[in-house]
Enzyme design. Structure first.
Site, mmCIF file in Angstrom:
data_model
loop_
_atom_site.group_PDB
_atom_site.id
_atom_site.type_symbol
_atom_site.label_atom_id
_atom_site.label_comp_id
_atom_site.label_asym_id
_atom_site.label_seq_id
_atom_site.Cartn_x
_atom_site.Cartn_y
_atom_site.Cartn_z
ATOM 1 N N THR A 121 0.812 -1.212 0.000
ATOM 2 C CA THR A 121 0.000 0.000 0.000
ATOM 3 C C THR A 121 0.851 1.270 0.000
ATOM 4 O OG1 THR A 121 -0.196 -0.130 2.401
ATOM 5 C CG2 THR A 121 -1.993 -1.080 1.121
ATOM 6 N N LYS A 135 -3.676 -3.169 7.550
ATOM 7 C CA LYS A 135 -4.544 -2.933 6.398
ATOM 8 C C LYS A 135 -5.130 -4.223 5.839
ATOM 9 C CE LYS A 135 -2.929 1.605 5.266
ATOM 10 N NZ LYS A 135 -2.370 2.540 4.302
ATOM 11 N N GLU A 145 31.623 -5.178 -9.181
ATOM 12 C CA GLU A 145 32.132 -3.833 -8.972
ATOM 13 C C GLU A 145 33.163 -3.860 -7.858
ATOM 14 O OE1 GLU A 145 28.317 -1.895 -8.293
ATOM 15 O OE2 GLU A 145 28.653 -1.882 -6.143
ATOM 16 N N HIS A 182 26.949 2.848 -3.884
ATOM 17 C CA HIS A 182 26.616 1.617 -3.174
ATOM 18 C C HIS A 182 27.425 1.547 -1.881
ATOM 19 C CE1 HIS A 182 25.196 -0.761 -6.955
ATOM 20 N NE2 HIS A 182 24.223 -0.051 -6.416
#
Lengths: 377, 290
Positions: free
Chosen positions: B17, B43, B209, B247
């Site tokens: 939501t 919810k 990386e 990162h």
């Protein structure tokens, strides 16, 4: 976020780690007063967030308060690796018999906090790791169980801590681990941990780094951040949630995504250019954030050309284009710009930029080549 | 075949939501992913983007037999969300959230390790098996079904590489973004092993990386246990040491984790390393004679 020595040591003291008596001064007169209060020999230590302070002349021994004032006068205002010294720590001088290294880091491969100790204290631990790796002892700590006293004993034995000091060492090691965990540190080190002439352990120098991602739950630590110690562009970038790192080249870069940002810089280098910065606008950047990014890039006087490389996913090219136009309206384009927009809403983005005088590129290689050529013209 | 997600994926969205959760739930449904429900505490009983919302993962699993969960909740609540999903018996948990404190992940990873669940991420784009299931935030249209497995620590750089493969008509079996944080649920080795075992994956692209030693460990695995060809790229060759490049995991510390070191180790393990990301598609094409 890196903490100053005096800040790190104050935290250590809260966890029962013995530190020398001392206070921070920002004027030579203050340094004199502190030295007077402490009595005897003191060490005047520059408080800047870089390594190698001693070698740069930023740490000096003073025999009395007159001398302390002189030494503080020499150190305050000094430039150490681009940072101006604004504060000195005046510490009681320790009677050093032996120096040990004790530190905590997060070992990514083991996915554990690891305590490292070395009998070779007082020197850079990276240097010890490179030259005498067998002099470093490591203990991995289970996050669910914590640091145990047998681990402290193991370390004490391996480091050759005198028997009568093992208990005190255990308390220091355990205190350091608690300080590390409770403050969400990514590094905490005591270097050196000194064995004094009268047979006590003393944390003479200390260093702590706090995980930026955890600062939201450490308000007091976040408030310690000193923007004047950092690159002004990086401070401005953080205000807009941008990842920015200043580099030495002349091609300003604006990219979405950390990996693509790095790869774009690599491409520039490959074609013979030099990036002026790393800048990741992040996912789903708004026009406002893009405009801020471009302003930061253009305020760097070294920048001769700008390369914008956007691969739209959650980030929408039209939103990026609007940000570029907004920034240019404000600051004007003094330098040539190469723009590559691909992905979500790329056609809309290109249409918005059609009137701005920009050099479009379709591939990353083409964009990098054009930017490098422009930076050399 | 493919790995981890496919037509049998029954996905719930934790944080359905919220702004991000809702947007991406819609995108995933539009792609054809079988989204069976969502979770937002408090919810339960409501509906969002056409699927039922539950108060807890346990409720959602009971009602929908979900086997996979994707998490779009703020960093402060993500560790809890991951552990809740694991505790409810979800087989595959994907955490998109960026910015989770590292020490939280040390604990979460310890918790996941003693369960039967697998975690992908955090701080990742998710994963996609083209034409079957998109469980993440990547643009679906740049992917086509095929036989190249892709595993990467990065998001947009992966899109770049995938788009180049697709442009040459080379499809992907599954593309997995493992995430850019120092502590992640699944590493290169975990995903490489699955690709090696997957009959439909013929070759693999691995995008690493700077920072850490994950690529070095992957190199040892490739040398000893992989028969399929691997093409690689390492981002961050120009990164200065000691600075975090976006990162949280991309930092060279103490001379370790440099691109040059990783490239060398991977090459020694028989991985064909691309000098620039745009060369990857070419090297992959050469492997299949295109």
């Amino acid at each position: 976020m890196n903490l100053h020595e005096y800040q790190s040591k104050r935290i250590f003291a809260q966890y029962g780690i013995p530190i020398p008596r001392g206070e921070v001064a920002s004027t030579p007169t203050e340094a004199r007063e502190i030295a007077g209060k402490l009595g005897g020999k003191v060490v005047v230590k520059s408080q800047v967030l870089v390594g190698g302070r001693g070698k740069a002349g930023g740490i000096k021994l003073a025999v009395d308060k007159d001398d302390a004032e002189e030494k503080a006068k020499a150190i305050l205002g000094m430039d150490i690796k681009g940072l101006t010294v604004k504060r000195v720590l005046v510490d009681e001088a320790a009677d050093i018999k032996d120096e040990i290294y004790l530190g905590l880091v997060i070992d990514r491969a083991r996915r554990r906090v690891v305590m490292m100790g070395s009998s070779e204290g007082g020197v850079d631990i990276e240097e010890v790791a490179a030259t005498m790796p067998d002099k470093i002892v490591k203990v991995a700590i289970d996050p669910c169980i914590g640091f145990r006293s047998y681990q402290a004993m193991d370390l004490a034995t391996a480091l050759g801590i005198p028997k009568e000091l093992t208990r005190s060492f255990g308390q220091i090691a355990s205190g350091l681990y608690t300080a590390f965990v409770e403050n969400d540190a990514s590094l905490a080190e005591i270097n050196p941990l000194v064995v004094t002439g009268d047979g006590k352990l003393l944390a003479v120098d200390g260093k702590m780094s706090i995980d930026d991602n955890a600062l939201y739950r450490h308000k007091a630590l976040a408030d310690l951040r000193d923007p004047s110690e950092e690159d002004p562009y990086e401070v401005e970038a953080r205000r807009f949630d941008l990842s920015y790192v200043k580099l030495d080249g002349n091609i300003g870069c604006m990219v979405n995504g950390a990996g693509l940002s790095m790869a774009t810089m690599d491409m520039i280098k490959l074609y013979g250019g030099a990036p002026a910065n790393f800048l990741d606008i992040g996912g789903g950047a708004t026009a406002e954030r893009v405009a801020a990014a471009l302003r930061i890039i253009l305020s760097d006087q070294n920048v001769k050309t700008v390369l914008i490389n956007i691969f739209g996913g959650i980030t929408r090219c039209d939103e990026v284009a609007r940000g570029i136009v907004a920034a240019l309206d404000e600051v004007g384009a003094a330098v040539p710009m190469v723009v590559r927009l691909v992905g979500t809403n790329e056609a809309e983005g290109r249409a918005i930029l059609a009137d701005a005088k920009m050099d479009p590129a379709t591939t990353l290689a083409e964009a990098a080549q054009k930017a490098v050529a422009a930076s050399k013209s | 075949m493919s790995i981890l997600v496919n037509k049998n994926t029954r996905l719930i969205v934790q944080g359905i939501t919220g702004r991000e959760g809702m947007f991406h739930a819609e995108q995933m449904i539009a792609y054809g992913t079988n989204v069976v429900g969502g979770v937002t505490p408090g919810k339960g009983g409501q509906w969002s983007v056409g699927v039922p919302v539950f108060d807890s993962v346990r409720d959602a699993v009971r009602a929908t037999e979900a086997n996979t969960s994707i998490i779009y909740v703020p960093a402060a609540f993500s560790p809890d969300a991951i552990m809740e999903a694991v505790d409810a018996g979800i087989e595959l948990v994907i955490c998109i959230t960026e910015g989770i404190p590292t020490l939280d992940m040390v604990k979460v990873r310890a918790y996941v390790d003693q369960s039967d669940s697998r975690l992908i991420g955090p701080n990742c784009p998710g994963l996609i098996t083209p034409g079957q299931a998109k469980v993440g935030i990547m643009p679906g249209h740049i992917h086509i079904p095929g036989n190249v497995g892709v595993v990467s620590r990065s998001g947009t750089l992966t899109y770049e590489v995938v788009a180049a493969l697709t442009a040459r008509g080379i499809g992907q079996s599954t593309a997995v973004g493992i995430g850019g944080d120092p502590i992640i649920g699944s590493t290169f080795i975990d995903i490489l092993r699955l690709f090696e075992e997957d009959p439909e994956t013929e070759q693999v692209v691995m995008i690493g990386e700077i920072g850490g030693t994950d690529e070095e460990e992957a190199a040892a695995f490739i040398r000893e246990q992989m028969s399929k060809p691997v093409t690689g790229f390492i981002a961050g060759q120009t990164a200065p040491p000691g600075k975090r490049m976006g990162h949280a995991g991309a930092i060279i510390s103490g001379g370790k984790g440099t691109a040059a070191e990783k490239v060398q180790v991977l090459e020694a393990a028989g991985v064909r390393m691309a000098k620039q990301p745009t060369d990857i598609a070419e090297l992959v094409a050469a492997n299949i004679g295109r």
